[in-house]
Design an enzyme around this catalytic site. Structure first.
Site, short mmCIF file in Angstrom:
data_model
loop_
_atom_site.label_atom_id
_atom_site.label_comp_id
_atom_site.label_asym_id
_atom_site.label_seq_id
_atom_site.Cartn_x
_atom_site.Cartn_y
_atom_site.Cartn_z
N ARG A 1 0.88 -1.19 0.00
CA ARG A 1 0.00 0.00 0.00
C ARG A 1 0.91 1.22 0.00
NH1 ARG A 1 -5.31 1.54 3.51
NH2 ARG A 1 -6.13 0.13 1.92
N HIS B 1 -7.52 0.91 -6.42
CA HIS B 1 -7.72 0.05 -5.24
C HIS B 1 -8.48 -1.21 -5.69
CE1 HIS B 1 -7.88 -1.12 -1.17
NE2 HIS B 1 -8.72 -0.24 -0.67
N GLN C 1 -10.27 -3.67 -3.16
CA GLN C 1 -11.54 -3.17 -2.65
C GLN C 1 -12.68 -3.48 -3.61
OE1 GLN C 1 -12.26 -1.41 0.33
NE2 GLN C 1 -14.31 -1.96 -0.35
N ASP D 1 -17.27 7.64 -1.09
CA ASP D 1 -16.02 7.45 -0.36
C ASP D 1 -15.63 8.80 0.22
OD1 ASP D 1 -13.62 6.44 0.63
OD2 ASP D 1 -12.60 6.40 -1.32
N CYS E 1 -16.37 1.98 0.91
CA CYS E 1 -15.23 1.12 1.22
C CYS E 1 -14.78 1.25 2.66
CB CYS E 1 -14.08 1.43 0.27
SG CYS E 1 -13.39 3.10 0.46
N ARG F 1 -13.81 -8.24 2.13
CA ARG F 1 -12.40 -8.05 1.82
C ARG F 1 -11.63 -9.35 2.08
NH1 ARG F 1 -10.26 -2.99 1.67
NH2 ARG F 1 -8.47 -4.08 0.80
N1 CP Z 1 -11.25 0.09 2.58
C1 CP Z 1 -9.97 -0.01 2.97
O1 CP Z 1 -9.07 -0.25 2.17
O2 CP Z 1 -9.79 0.15 4.31
P1 CP Z 1 -8.39 0.32 5.08
O3 CP Z 1 -7.84 1.66 4.68
O4 CP Z 1 -8.78 0.26 6.53
O5 CP Z 1 -7.48 -0.79 4.67
N1 NVA Z 2 -9.95 6.82 -1.23
C1 NVA Z 2 -9.53 6.41 0.07
C2 NVA Z 2 -9.76 4.95 0.26
C3 NVA Z 2 -9.39 4.42 1.62
C4 NVA Z 2 -9.58 2.94 1.74
C5 NVA Z 2 -8.06 6.76 0.29
O1 NVA Z 2 -7.27 6.58 -0.65
O2 NVA Z 2 -7.72 7.23 1.36
#
Ligand code: CP
Ligand code: NVA
Length: 308
Positions: A108, A135, A138, A226, A265, A293
């Site tokens: 990540r 993502h 997700q 989101d 998400c 997930r």
């Molecule tokens: N939705 C998601 O990816 O959550 P986290 O940021 O908690 O991993």
């Molecule tokens: N769009 C958000 C998703 C988090 C899971 C971010 O990138 O922070």
């Protein structure tokens, strides 16, 4: 060829469909079991996943860990800030080292180029656990959730409200692969990536952009939003003001189909992109979405190991 899962297109529509089917079946087969019980076939026995986080996470971190355990394998968690990566060791050298120690790597990070560079130098599969661009893990869980709630994907009208971000990019990619349509209610200046939309349209998906939230939500089968401020972005007052009309509230949900689902998400910013009444209301499937997930990522893990 080592299989990497950096975007949904790396797998393609047929594999995504197969992965979703497997996710639904494995979830059903272990209903009621303790969360840590290993499945009888233990298809990832002996496999270790290295998980590298350059950004915060609750769901991605826990679900990958639990997913690989349920499949008989194990995970090692690396908080990038406390690794040598955080002190400037290159991605290339990190890839070489982790490839000798682990069977797959999940990253990540911010810049999508970093996950591509990791995949370039790694000798084991690399999985995108979120970048600023996309993502995909997700969206695998989101598609599973829609299907489990009776929404066959082809032809579905999926409304997105708010910021044109990484999650929307992967949703649009999925629309092209799985043949559904996107109604994106996004204020001017906050659009999603043009390349993902162009490719989805080439695949036959209808990707519409609305400047009014009502236009996007009207007649939708699924309504998704989101955060208005993704990780790493500054919290800008101008952006918050532009997003305000795109809040998913009861009035907006009433424009969608009567049996429409609400999805997010998570983490949610209650009172910003969604009201308590909607996220806690009857249309909301966000807790199923979060649980999925685990199930969807099992399929991603099995796909990179060429088991699907
Ligand atoms: N939705 C998601 O990816 O959550 P986290 O940021 O908690 O991993
Ligand atoms: N769009 C958000 C998703 C988090 C899971 C971010 O990138 O922070």
């Amino acid at each position: 060829m080592t299989r990497h899962f950096l975007n949904l297109a790396d797998a393609g529509g047929d594999a995504v469909a197969a992965m979703l089917g497997e996710a639904i079946d494995r979830k059903a087969a272990r209903a009621g079991w303790p969360k840590g019980r290993v499945e009888a076939d233990a298809p990832l026995a002996g496999r270790v996943l290295a998980m590298v986080f350059e950004k915060n996470s609750t769901r991605t971190r826990v679900s990958f860990d639990i997913a690989i355990r349920q499949l008989g394998g194990s995970a090692v968690l690396l908080d990038a800030g406390t690794t040598q990566l955080g002190r400037g060791e290159s991605i290339a050298d990190t890839a070489r080292v982790l490839s000798r120690m682990a069977d797959a790597i999940m990253l990540r990070t911010d810049d999508h180029a970093k996950v591509e560079e990791l995949a370039h130098y790694a000798q084991v599969p690399v999985i995108n656990g979120l970048t600023d661009l996309s993502h995909p893990c997700q969206i695998m869980a989101d598609l599973q959730t829609m299907m489990e709630h009776g929404k066959a994907l082809p032809g579905l009208e999926v409304a997105w409200l708010g910021d044109g971000n990484n999650v929307l990019n992967s949703l649009i990619e999925a629309a092209g692969l799985m043949k559904f349509n996107i109604r994106a209610g996004v204020p001017e200046g906050y659009e999603s990536d043009a390349g993902f939309a162009a490719r989805a349209r080439e695949s036959g998906a209808r990707i519409e952009v609305f400047r009014d939230a009502a236009g996007a939500a009207r007649g939708a089968d699924v309504v998704i939003t989101d955060t208005w401020s993704s990780m790493g972005q500054p919290h800008m007052e101008a952006k918050m003001a532009a997003m305000q009309p795109f809040q998913v509230n009861g009035a907006l949900m009433s424009l969608a189909k009567p049996d429409a689902l609400f999805m997010h998400c998570l983490p949610a910013h209650r009172g910003e992109e969604v009201t308590d009444a909607v996220i806690d209301g009857p249309a909301s499937v966000v807790w199923d979405e979060a649980e999925n997930r685990i199930h969807a990522q099992k399929s991603v893990l099995r796909w990179v190991f060429e088991q699907i």
